[in-house]
Scaffold this motif. Structure first.
Motif, PDB file in Angstrom:
ATOM      1  N   PRO A 101       0.393  -1.204  -0.259  1.00 17.15           N
ATOM      2  CA  PRO A 101       0.010  -0.394   0.067  1.00 17.15           C
ATOM      3  C   PRO A 101       0.997   1.155  -0.039  1.00 17.15           C
ATOM      4  CG  PRO A 101      -0.725  -1.609   1.653  1.00 17.15           C
ATOM      5  CD  PRO A 101       0.603  -1.904   1.070  1.00 17.15           C
ATOM      6  N   HIS A 102       0.664   2.478  -0.600  1.00 19.54           N
ATOM      7  CA  HIS A 102       1.555   3.790  -0.314  1.00 19.54           C
ATOM      8  C   HIS A 102       0.185   4.163   1.095  1.00 19.54           C
ATOM      9  CE1 HIS A 102       1.917   3.784  -5.160  1.00 19.54           C
ATOM     10  NE2 HIS A 102       0.401   3.591  -4.914  1.00 19.54           N
ATOM     11  N   VAL A 103       1.832   4.933   1.668  1.00 19.46           N
ATOM     12  CA  VAL A 103       1.144   5.331   2.441  1.00 19.46           C
ATOM     13  C   VAL A 103       1.154   6.741   3.094  1.00 19.46           C
ATOM     14  CG1 VAL A 103       2.730   5.894   5.384  1.00 19.46           C
ATOM     15  CG2 VAL A 103       3.090   4.215   3.493  1.00 19.46           C
ATOM     16  N   TRP A 104      -0.315   7.308   3.187  1.00 18.09           N
ATOM     17  CA  TRP A 104      -0.252   9.050   3.725  1.00 18.09           C
ATOM     18  C   TRP A 104      -0.472   8.401   4.556  1.00 18.09           C
ATOM     19  CZ3 TRP A 104      -2.417  11.635   0.243  1.00 18.09           C
ATOM     20  CH2 TRP A 104      -3.211  11.773  -0.787  1.00 18.09           C
ATOM     21  N   ALA A 105       1.092  10.096   5.113  1.00 16.63           N
ATOM     22  CA  ALA A 105       1.321  10.705   6.911  1.00 16.63           C
ATOM     23  C   ALA A 105       0.499  11.267   7.193  1.00 16.63           C
ATOM     24  CB  ALA A 105       2.909  10.979   6.627  1.00 16.63           C
ATOM     25  N   VAL A 106      -0.213  11.052   8.384  1.00 22.40           N
ATOM     26  CA  VAL A 106      -0.806  11.749   8.483  1.00 22.40           C
ATOM     27  C   VAL A 106      -0.745  13.052   9.700  1.00 22.40           C
ATOM     28  CG1 VAL A 106      -3.036  12.333  10.387  1.00 22.40           C
ATOM     29  CG2 VAL A 106      -2.840   9.966   8.458  1.00 22.40           C
ATOM     30  N   ILE A 107      -0.511  14.258   9.466  1.00 17.22           N
ATOM     31  CA  ILE A 107       0.218  15.148   9.815  1.00 17.22           C
ATOM     32  C   ILE A 107      -0.516  16.431   9.795  1.00 17.22           C
ATOM     33  CG2 ILE A 107       2.470  14.585   8.818  1.00 17.22           C
ATOM     34  CD1 ILE A 107       1.630  16.937   7.275  1.00 17.22           C
ATOM     35  N   LYS A 108      -1.718  15.982  10.696  1.00 16.44           N
ATOM     36  CA  LYS A 108      -3.012  16.874  11.422  1.00 16.44           C
ATOM     37  C   LYS A 108      -2.231  17.075  12.583  1.00 16.44           C
ATOM     38  CE  LYS A 108      -5.492  12.695  13.461  1.00 16.44           C
ATOM     39  NZ  LYS A 108      -6.762  12.264  12.958  1.00 16.44           N
ATOM     40  N   ALA A 109      -2.914  18.368  13.011  1.00 15.74           N
ATOM     41  CA  ALA A 109      -3.110  19.047  14.419  1.00 15.74           C
ATOM     42  C   ALA A 109      -1.171  19.392  14.412  1.00 15.74           C
ATOM     43  CB  ALA A 109      -3.340  18.025  15.590  1.00 15.74           C
ATOM     44  N   ASN A 110      -0.691  19.861  13.088  1.00 15.72           N
ATOM     45  CA  ASN A 110       0.578  20.618  13.808  1.00 15.72           C
ATOM     46  C   ASN A 110       1.071  18.975  13.109  1.00 15.72           C
ATOM     47  OD1 ASN A 110       2.576  22.733  12.986  1.00 15.72           O
ATOM     48  ND2 ASN A 110       2.913  22.711  14.999  1.00 15.72           N
ATOM     49  N   ALA A 111       0.618  18.230  13.218  1.00 13.04           N
ATOM     50  CA  ALA A 111       1.912  16.950  13.105  1.00 13.04           C
ATOM     51  C   ALA A 111       1.892  16.696  14.252  1.00 13.04           C
ATOM     52  CB  ALA A 111       3.376  17.217  12.552  1.00 13.04           C
ATOM     53  N   TYR A 112       0.787  16.167  14.884  1.00 11.68           N
ATOM     54  CA  TYR A 112       1.076  16.095  16.489  1.00 11.68           C
ATOM     55  C   TYR A 112       1.623  16.727  17.293  1.00 11.68           C
ATOM     56  CZ  TYR A 112      -2.113  11.732  14.312  1.00 11.68           C
ATOM     57  OH  TYR A 112      -3.247  10.810  13.682  1.00 11.68           O
ATOM     58  N   GLY A 113       1.757  18.162  16.779  1.00 12.09           N
ATOM     59  CA  GLY A 113       2.700  19.088  17.787  1.00 12.09           C
ATOM     60  C   GLY A 113       3.747  18.887  17.633  1.00 12.09           C
ATOM     61  N   HIS A 114       4.723  18.056  16.408  1.00 12.19           N
ATOM     62  CA  HIS A 114       5.501  18.366  16.301  1.00 12.19           C
ATOM     63  C   HIS A 114       6.012  19.225  15.243  1.00 12.19           C
ATOM     64  CE1 HIS A 114       5.141  14.597  17.632  1.00 12.19           C
ATOM     65  NE2 HIS A 114       6.610  14.251  17.999  1.00 12.19           N
ATOM     66  N   GLY A 115       5.240  19.969  14.671  1.00 17.76           N
ATOM     67  CA  GLY A 115       5.416  21.340  13.535  1.00 17.76           C
ATOM     68  C   GLY A 115       5.165  20.424  11.844  1.00 17.76           C
ATOM     69  N   ILE A 116       4.368  21.430  11.116  1.00 15.66           N
ATOM     70  CA  ILE A 116       4.246  20.649   9.717  1.00 15.66           C
ATOM     71  C   ILE A 116       5.174  20.732   9.452  1.00 15.66           C
ATOM     72  CG2 ILE A 116       3.137  21.946   8.087  1.00 15.66           C
ATOM     73  CD1 ILE A 116       0.911  20.528   9.580  1.00 15.66           C
ATOM     74  N   LEU A 117       6.397  21.542   9.463  1.00 13.15           N
ATOM     75  CA  LEU A 117       7.743  21.879   8.194  1.00 13.15           C
ATOM     76  C   LEU A 117       8.292  21.137   8.921  1.00 13.15           C
ATOM     77  CD1 LEU A 117       7.706  25.550   7.991  1.00 13.15           C
ATOM     78  CD2 LEU A 117       6.647  24.141   6.795  1.00 13.15           C
ATOM     79  N   ASN A 118       8.186  20.641   9.992  1.00 11.81           N
ATOM     80  CA  ASN A 118       9.665  19.335   9.937  1.00 11.81           C
ATOM     81  C   ASN A 118       8.161  18.514   9.208  1.00 11.81           C
ATOM     82  OD1 ASN A 118      10.615  21.054  11.661  1.00 11.81           O
ATOM     83  ND2 ASN A 118       9.450  20.713  13.705  1.00 11.81           N
ATOM     84  N   ALA A 119       7.699  17.949   9.477  1.00 17.77           N
ATOM     85  CA  ALA A 119       6.487  16.812   9.162  1.00 17.77           C
ATOM     86  C   ALA A 119       7.377  16.893   7.581  1.00 17.77           C
ATOM     87  CB  ALA A 119       5.495  16.362   9.193  1.00 17.77           C
ATOM     88  N   VAL A 120       6.941  18.183   6.976  1.00 16.44           N
ATOM     89  CA  VAL A 120       7.050  17.855   5.548  1.00 16.44           C
ATOM     90  C   VAL A 120       8.646  17.148   5.318  1.00 16.44           C
ATOM     91  CG1 VAL A 120       7.484  19.096   3.557  1.00 16.44           C
ATOM     92  CG2 VAL A 120       5.744  19.691   4.851  1.00 16.44           C
TER      93      VAL A 120
END
Ligand SMILES: *Cc1c(COP(=O)(O)O)cnc(C)c1O
Length: 377
Positions: A37-56
């Motif tokens: 399967p392909h993977v959607w990395a779920v990064i809601k809620a500011n990447a679970y508190g880790h920061g959207i840009l860090n998650a990107v």
């Protein structure tokens, strides 16, 4: 000098956890004829508190990014993410559709009102959409008996060039603790969507990490899993520690002792005097409190690490401070390193369990006042 508290985000742990997820999916591969399967990395809620840009950055190898907030999605595009983006609750008003179109953002369609809005829209490019089935969570999605009609509506919009690629999606309520309830939801999904074209997406972290489950979700075709919490190195299961799943903590919350003293036998520490020393006890005061995101309801005895030694909290958590038992750490002094959770300390899940909640809540609740340091290696 600022308060000595800081949150450390490890991008290499993000990469490691994404690999661990893919290895788990591979281990379930059946007879070579099923593509992983392909993977959607779920990064809601500011990447679970880790920061959207860090998650990107950390999840740059994911097949897609999934989140809830349109502004977060736009920030991913602005940060250079060119792959698929899925909004897990879709859009909320007609004006959103223009932004989706402009930034090539895919949506979940879970209710008739969203179809009403799409039928009045004229996007410049077709939007990719996942039509959501309510297979038993009873939150969002079309009921099984109404699903085919909803999908036909999506196909009509596809004919008109409003929608592009279509998929079928549902969400599990008990993938972490009840295999039978999950099997029941899979059966409902199978029956409601049988014969419909398009990709399928069912699995959250718990389902993704349940070996072989994805292969039972649909008979074949393109599949996408949607792991969230496990990518941050916390466990979706009550009884399986993240380390036993091969995951590494992405966030480490650190601070220092700002005072030490001896609490006399019979004396109490902190608001409400909830802890009274049975004998003379050396206490440390840590610069971390509930205004930093540490749970106020963490009771005396919650695990915490001082100078590399596991010990326990004492008394009630204050807004800016908390007490720790220094008896196991006689060498500790003002300035000693404290790990509240993460690498070199208790897992966020252990702190959460002691506090009657889940790691998800603690990670998401990291307070904006805590300085964040990002580690690329
Ligand atoms: C949050 C969420 C996920 C990820 O859940 P985890 O338990 O963190 O893996 C997947 N799908 C949907 C629709 C979600 O809202």
């Amino acid at each position: 000098m600022p308060r000595p508290i800081s949150a450390h985000i490890s991008l290499s742990a993000m990469r490691h956890n994404l690999l661990a997820v893919r290895r788990c999916l591979d281990s379930a591969q059946v007879a070579g004829d099923r593509a992983r399967p392909h993977v959607w990395a779920v990064i809601k809620a500011n990447a679970y508190g880790h920061g959207i840009l860090n998650a990107v950055q950390g999840f740059g190898a994911a097949d897609g990014l999934a989140m809830l907030d349109l502004n977060e999605a736009v920030r991913c595009r602005e940060a250079g993410w060119n792959g698929p983006i899925l909004l897990l609750e879709g859009f909320f008003e007609p004006a959103d559709i223009r932004v989706l179109d402009q930034h090539r953002i895919s949506v979940t369609v879970h209710c008739a009102e969203q179809f009403d809005m799409l039928e009045k829209a004229r996007p410049g490019r077709p939007l990719d959409a996942m039509v959501k089935l309510d297979s038993g969570m009873n939150r969002l999605g079309f009921q099984p008996g109404a699903y085919r009609q909803a999908y036909a509506r999506a196909q009509a919009l596809q004919q008109r060039g409003v929608l592009g690629a279509l998929g079928r999606m549902t969400h599990f309520a008990r993938a972490d603790d009840d295999a039978q309830a999950t099997a029941q939801q899979i059966a409902v999904f199978g029956e409601a969507t049988q014969g419909l074209p398009g990709s399928a997406s069912l699995c959250n972290s718990a389902a993704t990490l349940t070996e072989g489950l994805w292969a039972h979700c649909v008979p074949g075709g393109e599949q996408w899993v949607r792991p969230g919490i496990c990518l941050y190195g916390a466990s979706p299961f009550d009884d399986r520690p993240a380390a036993s799943l091969g995951l590494r903590p992405v966030m480490t919350l650190r601070s220092r002792l700002i005072n030490t003293h001896v609490l006399k036998a019979g004396a109490s520490v902190g608001y409400g005097y909830t802890y009274t020393a049975p004998r003379d006890t050396r206490v440390g005061v840590v610069a971390c409190g509930y205004a930093d995101g540490y749970p106020r309801h963490a009771p005396t005895g919650t695990p915490i690490c001082v100078d590399g030694v596991m010990t326990r909290t004492l008394g009630r958590i204050s807004m800016d401070m908390l007490g720790v038992d220094l008896d196991p750490v006689p060498g500790a002094a003002v300035g000693s390193e404290v790990v509240l959770w993460g690498e070199g300390g208790p897992s966020v899940d252990d702190v959460a369990r002691a506090s009657g909640t889940v790691g998800y809540e603690l990670l998401c609740a990291l307070a904006p006042r805590v300085p964040v340091q990002v580690h690329t290696e």
